[in-house]
Scaffold this motif. Sequence first.
Motif, PDB file in Angstrom:
ATOM      1  N   THR A   1      39.343  38.958  45.052  1.00  9.54           N
ATOM      2  CA  THR A   1      40.709  39.109  45.544  1.00  9.54           C
ATOM      3  C   THR A   1      41.726  38.335  44.714  1.00  9.54           C
ATOM      4  OG1 THR A   1      39.825  39.337  47.791  1.00  9.54           O
ATOM      5  CG2 THR A   1      42.183  38.861  47.582  1.00  9.54           C
ATOM      6  N   VAL A   2      41.378  37.087  44.375  1.00  9.69           N
ATOM      7  CA  VAL A   2      42.326  36.216  43.665  1.00  9.69           C
ATOM      8  C   VAL A   2      42.371  36.608  42.195  1.00  9.69           C
ATOM      9  CG1 VAL A   2      42.822  33.814  43.033  1.00  9.69           C
ATOM     10  CG2 VAL A   2      41.875  34.351  45.283  1.00  9.69           C
ATOM     11  N   PRO A   3      43.569  36.728  41.620  1.00  9.70           N
ATOM     12  CA  PRO A   3      43.669  37.117  40.197  1.00  9.70           C
ATOM     13  C   PRO A   3      43.080  36.045  39.278  1.00  9.70           C
ATOM     14  CG  PRO A   3      45.813  36.448  41.063  1.00  9.70           C
ATOM     15  CD  PRO A   3      44.897  36.532  42.239  1.00  9.70           C
ATOM     16  N   HIS A   4      42.620  36.488  38.126  1.00  8.87           N
ATOM     17  CA  HIS A   4      42.023  35.581  37.148  1.00  8.87           C
ATOM     18  C   HIS A   4      42.708  35.787  35.796  1.00  8.87           C
ATOM     19  CE1 HIS A   4      38.931  33.175  35.188  1.00  8.87           C
ATOM     20  NE2 HIS A   4      38.854  34.116  34.257  1.00  8.87           N
ATOM     21  N   PRO A   5      43.119  34.712  35.131  1.00  9.10           N
ATOM     22  CA  PRO A   5      43.059  33.322  35.595  1.00  9.10           C
ATOM     23  C   PRO A   5      44.266  32.979  36.461  1.00  9.10           C
ATOM     24  CG  PRO A   5      43.903  33.394  33.375  1.00  9.10           C
ATOM     25  CD  PRO A   5      43.599  34.826  33.748  1.00  9.10           C
ATOM     26  N   LEU A   6      44.115  31.936  37.271  1.00  9.14           N
ATOM     27  CA  LEU A   6      45.231  31.495  38.101  1.00  9.14           C
ATOM     28  C   LEU A   6      46.264  30.732  37.281  1.00  9.14           C
ATOM     29  CD1 LEU A   6      43.623  30.285  41.456  1.00  9.14           C
ATOM     30  CD2 LEU A   6      45.174  32.193  41.119  1.00  9.14           C
ATOM     31  N   LEU A   7      45.771  29.922  36.335  1.00 12.81           N
ATOM     32  CA  LEU A   7      46.677  29.148  35.502  1.00 12.81           C
ATOM     33  C   LEU A   7      47.081  29.948  34.276  1.00 12.81           C
ATOM     34  CD1 LEU A   7      44.953  25.636  35.555  1.00 12.81           C
ATOM     35  CD2 LEU A   7      47.000  26.340  36.795  1.00 12.81           C
ATOM     36  N   PRO A   8      48.352  29.891  33.854  1.00 12.44           N
ATOM     37  CA  PRO A   8      48.757  30.575  32.617  1.00 12.44           C
ATOM     38  C   PRO A   8      48.090  29.900  31.423  1.00 12.44           C
ATOM     39  CG  PRO A   8      50.520  29.153  33.405  1.00 12.44           C
ATOM     40  CD  PRO A   8      49.458  29.162  34.481  1.00 12.44           C
ATOM     41  N   PRO A   9      47.871  30.643  30.341  1.00  9.59           N
ATOM     42  CA  PRO A   9      47.237  30.033  29.160  1.00  9.59           C
ATOM     43  C   PRO A   9      48.112  28.919  28.587  1.00  9.59           C
ATOM     44  CG  PRO A   9      48.114  32.218  28.664  1.00  9.59           C
ATOM     45  CD  PRO A   9      48.211  32.047  30.144  1.00  9.59           C
ATOM     46  N   ARG A  10      47.425  27.892  28.039  1.00 10.05           N
ATOM     47  CA  ARG A  10      48.156  26.776  27.452  1.00 10.05           C
ATOM     48  C   ARG A  10      48.938  27.239  26.221  1.00 10.05           C
ATOM     49  NH1 ARG A  10      46.800  21.420  28.390  1.00 10.05           N
ATOM     50  NH2 ARG A  10      45.192  21.072  29.986  1.00 10.05           N
ATOM     51  N   ARG A  11      50.111  26.697  26.089  1.00  6.66           N
ATOM     52  CA  ARG A  11      50.915  26.968  24.898  1.00  6.66           C
ATOM     53  C   ARG A  11      50.688  25.861  23.870  1.00  6.66           C
ATOM     54  NH1 ARG A  11      56.785  29.003  27.337  1.00  6.66           N
ATOM     55  NH2 ARG A  11      55.942  30.801  28.488  1.00  6.66           N
ATOM     56  N   GLY A  12      50.772  26.251  22.644  1.00  5.60           N
ATOM     57  CA  GLY A  12      50.594  25.253  21.591  1.00  5.60           C
ATOM     58  C   GLY A  12      49.127  24.940  21.378  1.00  5.60           C
TER      59      GLY A  12
END
Length: 1009
Positions: A199-210
């Motif tokens: 149910t929960v989208p993957h990934p929850l955290l946005p990808p790291r920048r830099g």
Amino acid sequence: MLVSHATWHGGALCLWAERTGRYEPDPDVHPYATRDFTGTSYEPLTRGAFRIELTMALPTHDDHPAPSAELGPEPYEGDPELREWRIPALVLEPLAAMALLQAAEDSGDVIPGTDLRYLCLLADEAAHLTARGLVLPSLLREDGDLMARWRPVIDDTARFRALVEAMPAACRAADGGRPAAEVLREALSGLVDTIVRGTVPHPLLPPRRGKVPDRVPLSERWFEALTGPNPAIAREPHDNPDELIAELDAWAAAARRPSGPLRVCFRLAEPGAEEFTTEEQELFPDEKPEPAEPDGWRVEFALQGTEDPSLYVPAAMVWSGDATSVAGAEETLLAGLGRALRLFPDMAPALDSPIPAEVTLDTAGAFRFLRQAAPMLAAAGFGVLLPQWAGKAKLGMKLTTRTDEPAEGSGAAASSGFDLRGLVGFRWDLAIGEETIDEAELEELARLKTPLVRLRGQWVELDEEQLEAALDFLRHPRTGKMTAAQAMQAVIHAGEEHLPLTQVDADGTFGDLLSGEADRRLQPMPSPEDLNATLRPYQERGLSWLTFMNDLGLGALLADDMGLGKTAQTLALLAHERENGKQPAPTLLVGPMSLVGNWQREAAKFTPKLRVYVHHGTGRHRGEDLVEAVRRVDLVLTTYGTAARDAEMLAEIEWERVVCDEAQALKNSGTRQAKAVRSIPARSRIALTGTPVENHLTELWSIMEFANPGLLGPRAVFRERFAVPVERDGDERAALALKRATQPFILRRLKTDKSIISDLPEKQEIKVYCNLTTEQASLYQATVDDMLAQIAEADEKQRRGLVLATMAKLKQVCNHPAHLLKDGSRLQGRSGKLERLEEICEEVTEQGEKALVFTQYAEFGSMLQPYLASRLDRPVRWLHGGTSKQQRDELVQHFQEDPEPGIFLLSLKAAGTGLTLTAANHVVHVDRWWNPAVEDQATDRAFRIGQTKNVQVRKFICVGTMEERIDEMIERKKALAESIVGTGEDWLTELSVAELRDVLRLSPEAVSD
């Protein structure tokens, strides 16, 4: 036939199947087991599974595993023994396992077994917990690896215990077996984890920048692993998970911790804007719907008593010092608000204040509180107070129909002036509560684009999906003509989640049918002249209703309480048809073997002009001989077993109707028996049963599928729309929709309703406490000591067999030492139960009355019969499973007609249903089956119509023994008694050794002086 089975083992769902006609030469391999689902609906879900071999302890007869109940009755006699069998199985991937559990239904190729059905129930339970937000993330060590898992928060301990007690042994029987509670927790955790990940989208955290840092914190890697298919956490040097594990465990413990005498409460206060009352709306009809004030909603914080909800202290009083008499008020309020923040994040701004008292919300926030936060807060144990209108006024559909004249050439029923092919005018409207709304009002609601509006003096919740469904509804024709059959289907199947059918307004006979009032409004029909009986008023209404349903071509479910005369009403229908010059095709009646003789006698007694043929036994007609025999009669009687065997022959005959007595025999829709009976075509069908629902609502669907095929839709749809919401969630709207869908076809009256029958005598139940003799007490204690000694060394699979064997031995000891020892020794003076039974039988016969004496043990009945006959100096009749049909009928007839007082000894299993024995007004249960429904059915052999005396029911219990303690346990769990003991005494095997010792211990008061 393929019966699918499942067990929870090694943290995964293990699937196998039982196939008829298959044989494995290896003596240790289950001879009918297979993991091959090729060509079935299960095949797509099993393609990615890997193969294993399980070792399971299963009931066994003569070196053959006992067949599943879905394959029909056991062909073996006697009690089975537990034996280990090797079983080839498939371990399903989590998502495939969940898909299977959510879709497993009876189908043409696979029938789910009891164990798989139970795991389907657990999947529903896991989905329910997840939907309510009762899940928490966790960090676990599994075989040296770190795993991110979701686990359930089980807030309903009574529900958890009920699930433990209901678990079939096969679900936990693999490789020695485990306690049911442990398996249940593991299965719910695995299923919850799968549902959240899906149910929960993957990934929850946005990808790291830099640039990605060389070392990602463990908390971030854990958070990443909570979604997606892989729960494993990549390990890095110097990882120390102990602190995070402890913090997450503390979170879980806090979620389960009781709140003490006070709890935090949240009260939603609506805006203070002026509201239009109904009277004002009538004065100002042009007023448009108004949105709520954008910032006018408030959620007030307070403390509320957990035991006394009327104790309510607003947060403002807590901070002002006016609640100083409430110990720890400030600490309780702050701690509770902190715990609630994750469930109600919109209150975060209020917590910035040192004295939080309320939070102000806009309309969208108030709607989120109503729909999301409030249910989760309530489920987590917080108090929630909502306005009275919340959840009541719903946008839905209203169907109005008006009956026209029957269509020309439709063959309308003369008795009602109406049939399903007649046309009705219809109109669909949108409604909120009791009020219909027009297109202009709906467009205005859509324009406002707000989920909370004030319409005609009341607040209404609307969401985007509802408005979209309503606007789409307006694009379709909403008035016209349709047949009554189409209207019936519309009522049953109309509506969906966003736009349900909330009102039906139908007139005339069709309205009576839909309202369930047809039986009361139809003119009662007098007893037919050819019926040698006078029907009671409620039976005349029943005859009228059966005729009405027959004329409409609708199947009927006559669900009158046991003993109210379903047989007489059905025979009256056949007599009525003959009396009115109708000579329809014959009626086929299918029932248990024990009832065929009863129907034959009742037909001869009440409707002697009916020609009856009994199709049963080795000498029954077949082929053309059967066709010719049926052509010459009005009523054909047969058994469920014979109907299943001769289904093809019976299907070739033209039947006016098929009647199923004790129709609960059809409750499992996928069985060969149910399929065979449904396959016999007829113009109409009648189901007779006093228990249309014994355990689950899908049983009602199965019976209705016989009576009116296809009317309630596919079983899977019925289960999703009605059974799951009603049984699991207590969904009142679904329950109302189910009632509306089924009540036109069901007539249910109870004999305890004095408006139905006022002259049925009273039933008095008495528990008769008996003492053990010294010999009995010695045998009892020796049996308990022997079992406890063995169980200490036994593994889980041996333990269950030991407990069941011990229970049987102790019940036999309580009956009589000779029952346990089987040594043919004398009976007199050695049993407290026998002594009391002899006294009661003497009292009954001296008073010139009759008694039924039930025992569950045929061998004990065979010992009692000659003993009681000699002691009472009169014949004692004895009916058991080995009694032939002819002997059975003769015994019943003699007992009913003999003017002399008498005792009728009966085996509970063989004679607990299907007999009318109203000559007796005393019932004695010598030993207990521990299933109240079974005992009540046996009692109703005497407590039924025709009984003119008060009935005394005595249930024997040996004081100070396990009989008394189990009786107390059942009394404490009355609401769950049927589900707990429905399969006998298996639930007792789940007790711990300490609990068993307490249940089985012998108290000093058990032995008579």
